[in-house]
Design a protein around this motif. Structure first.
Motif, mmCIF file in Angstrom:
data_model
loop_
_atom_site.group_PDB
_atom_site.id
_atom_site.type_symbol
_atom_site.label_atom_id
_atom_site.label_comp_id
_atom_site.label_asym_id
_atom_site.label_seq_id
_atom_site.Cartn_x
_atom_site.Cartn_y
_atom_site.Cartn_z
ATOM 1 N N GLU A 1 1.800 3.958 -3.138
ATOM 2 C CA GLU A 1 1.644 5.406 -2.969
ATOM 3 C C GLU A 1 2.927 6.129 -3.342
ATOM 4 O OE1 GLU A 1 1.119 8.656 0.637
ATOM 5 O OE2 GLU A 1 0.692 6.541 1.020
ATOM 6 N N ALA B 1 -7.696 7.688 -3.182
ATOM 7 C CA ALA B 1 -7.288 6.746 -2.134
ATOM 8 C C ALA B 1 -7.925 7.118 -0.801
ATOM 9 C CB ALA B 1 -5.767 6.728 -2.005
ATOM 10 N N GLN C 1 0.829 -1.206 0.000
ATOM 11 C CA GLN C 1 0.000 0.000 0.000
ATOM 12 C C GLN C 1 0.866 1.259 0.000
ATOM 13 O OE1 GLN C 1 -0.815 1.967 3.352
ATOM 14 N NE2 GLN C 1 -1.403 3.540 1.885
ATOM 15 N N MET D 1 -6.559 -2.630 1.417
ATOM 16 C CA MET D 1 -5.844 -1.399 1.096
ATOM 17 C C MET D 1 -4.943 -1.564 -0.124
ATOM 18 S SD MET D 1 -4.957 -0.327 5.031
ATOM 19 C CE MET D 1 -3.821 0.969 4.609
ATOM 20 N N MET D 2 -4.470 -2.796 -0.367
ATOM 21 C CA MET D 2 -3.650 -3.024 -1.555
ATOM 22 C C MET D 2 -4.442 -2.758 -2.829
ATOM 23 S SD MET D 2 -1.467 -6.483 -0.685
ATOM 24 C CE MET D 2 -2.922 -7.490 -0.402
ATOM 25 N N ALA E 1 -5.945 5.468 6.285
ATOM 26 C CA ALA E 1 -5.065 4.319 6.078
ATOM 27 C C ALA E 1 -4.516 3.849 7.419
ATOM 28 C CB ALA E 1 -3.922 4.678 5.135
ATOM 29 N N SER F 1 -5.111 0.989 -3.188
ATOM 30 C CA SER F 1 -3.887 1.700 -3.555
ATOM 31 C C SER F 1 -3.531 1.475 -5.015
ATOM 32 C CB SER F 1 -2.726 1.251 -2.658
ATOM 33 O OG SER F 1 -2.973 1.611 -1.313
#
Length: 448
Positions: free
Chosen positions: A254, A430, A250, A389-390, A377, A393
């Motif tokens: 970013e 995001a 994640q 979250m992966m 996050a 992202s």
């Protein structure tokens, strides 16, 4: 059931916990400023080379830091349960996991090193890039081991120890940096390569100091007992990997929306690459301060999850977002006033400073999205909901941001300004996805 803690109390507790983290982060910011200023005044070519190498390594460093962040909610929840005996064992397994991850990242960066010539960077930068790259490669192992100790300390709400170690290490780095770049105090003038040696030494030193403190400080005695009495075990190792890798990916994705655009900027010119490095150094100020408060939010959320206190868990998360937004408004307001002169701190090249000034508007636009995604996050990290979250992202930073950077920068012809205009799209999308996920997961009692 007792009443939830008031928002002012949450603000106070988050500030108490977060300020030492932020101060430690500011120490890293000053380090980045010092590196960029010293290198930039030594030569514009070295500044461009530093931009390329540092941004490639930032991708790895942020990703590896994300992996170590998986330890914090595990420790925080045990701390909330008052289960101190298990915490030392978690740290022991975390050090092994971080060591293995370091070897994986070193192998990957070594493969990349042998392909640098194929990345279409300015030919005059390659002789500067390669030796600096190799020295930074040697420092990765020390970063991951230090991070394991830091996240352990943060998880038990001891954020001051890491703060002091970071400040001491960074101060030594700045002094040594100057001496090795410019040849002061009888040392040879090594330029960019000297900055790399200074980085390697300071990272080793910070790791060594933390090991010494853990082994001898009285307040860590009960954790040391758990550390030395426990054994490496597959259950802890699997748990840390299950938490760490999604966070690494994640945060890595970013960072990739910034770091991989460095390759695109290199296609434009050395001037653009130097300006990109200056702006990334400036924008890191915002990110590090926000993430300091975000880390405090994750610790508080994990603590309340350990207590199974859902109302305070939600309030801790939103309190963290409120504080980060206040920081964003104040910081961007201050930096906007100095947008035309701030580039002169880093270089005497007027073309670079003019390009820097043109990038302040897109940087200011993405501050809200950055604050939103950092707050939630970390809130998701605190409740150990990290796998989704992966996916978020990947959508935000690869599908939206990275693609938009190429379209705005090259298809539409806006150059480096177009590349930077893509960042608000990725960060804000995001943030919205993380926020909605947190709301969904905390509408009912969390699974144990």
């Amino acid at each position: 059931m007792s009443q939830p803690t008031s928002y002012p109390d949450h603000y106070r507790k988050l500030i108490t916990l977060g300020v030492p983290i932020i101060i430690g982060q500011i120490g890293m910011i000053i380090l980045g400023f010092a590196d960029t200023i010293m290198i930039g005044h030594h030569s514009t070519e070295e500044l461009g080379a530093a931009s390329f190498v540092n941004n490639l390594f930032n991708l790895v460093i942020i990703g590896s830091t994300g992996f170590s962040y998986g330890l914090t909610p595990v420790i925080g929840q045990l701390f909330g349960h008052n289960d101190r005996s298990a915490i030392g064992g978690k740290l022991k397994n975390a050090l092994l996991a971080n060591f293995i991850v370091a070897l994986v990242f070193i192998l990957g960066m070594t493969v990349l090193f042998f392909n640098i010539d194929n990345l279409n960077q300015p030919a005059e930068l390659i002789p500067l890039i390669k030796p600096y790259y190799l020295v930074l490669l040697g420092s990765l192992i020390f970063i991951l081991l230090f991070n394991a100790f830091k996240q352990f300390a943060d998880g038990i709400m001891d954020t001051r120890t890491s703060m002091w170690i970071l400040l001491i290490g960074n101060l030594i780095h700045i002094v040594l940096n100057y001496a090795l770049i410019y040849g002061a105090a009888g040392l040879p003038e090594l330029g960019l390569f000297g900055a790399g040696i200074s980085t390697l030494f300071s990272r080793f030193l910070m790791m060594a100091i933390f090991i010494g403190i853990f082994l001898y400080l009285p307040r860590y005695r009960e954790y040391r007992q758990g550390f030395f009495c426990s054994h490496f075990n597959r259950a802890d190792f699997r748990q840390l990997n299950a938490m760490g890798w999604p966070l690494a990916l994640q945060m890595g994705m970013e960072t990739a929306s910034f770091s991989l655009t460095t390759i695109m900027v290199g296609w434009i010119s050395t001037i653009a690459l130097a300006a990109h490095q200056v702006m990334l150094t400036i924008s890191t100020i915002f990110f590090m301060m926000y993430y300091g408060m975000g880390a405090a939010t994750a610790i508080r959320v994990a603590y309340y999850k350990g207590q199974e206190n859902l109302p305070d868990l939600r309030r801790a998360a939103f309190s963290g977002f409120h504080l980060i937004m206040v920081m964003a408004v104040i910081a961007t307001g201050i930096f906007w006033q100095f947008r035309h002169s701030i580039g002169t701190l880093f270089t005497d090249n007027t073309l670079v400073t003019a390009t820097v000034a043109s990038l302040f508007i897109p940087m200011m636009i993405y501050q809200f999205g950055d604050a939103l995604q950092i707050a939630f996050a970390n809130s998701l990290r605190g409740i150990s909901d990290v796998k989704i979250m992966m996916v978020f992202s990947f959508i935000a930073y690869f599908v939206i941001s990275l693609s938009a950077s190429y379209v705005f920068g090259f298809v539409l012809g806006y150059g480096i300004v177009g590349i930077w205009m893509a960042f608000p799209f990725g960060l804000t999308s995001a943030g919205i996805m993380f926020w909605l996920r947190f709301l969904c997961k905390t509408r009912k009692p969390l699974a144990k």
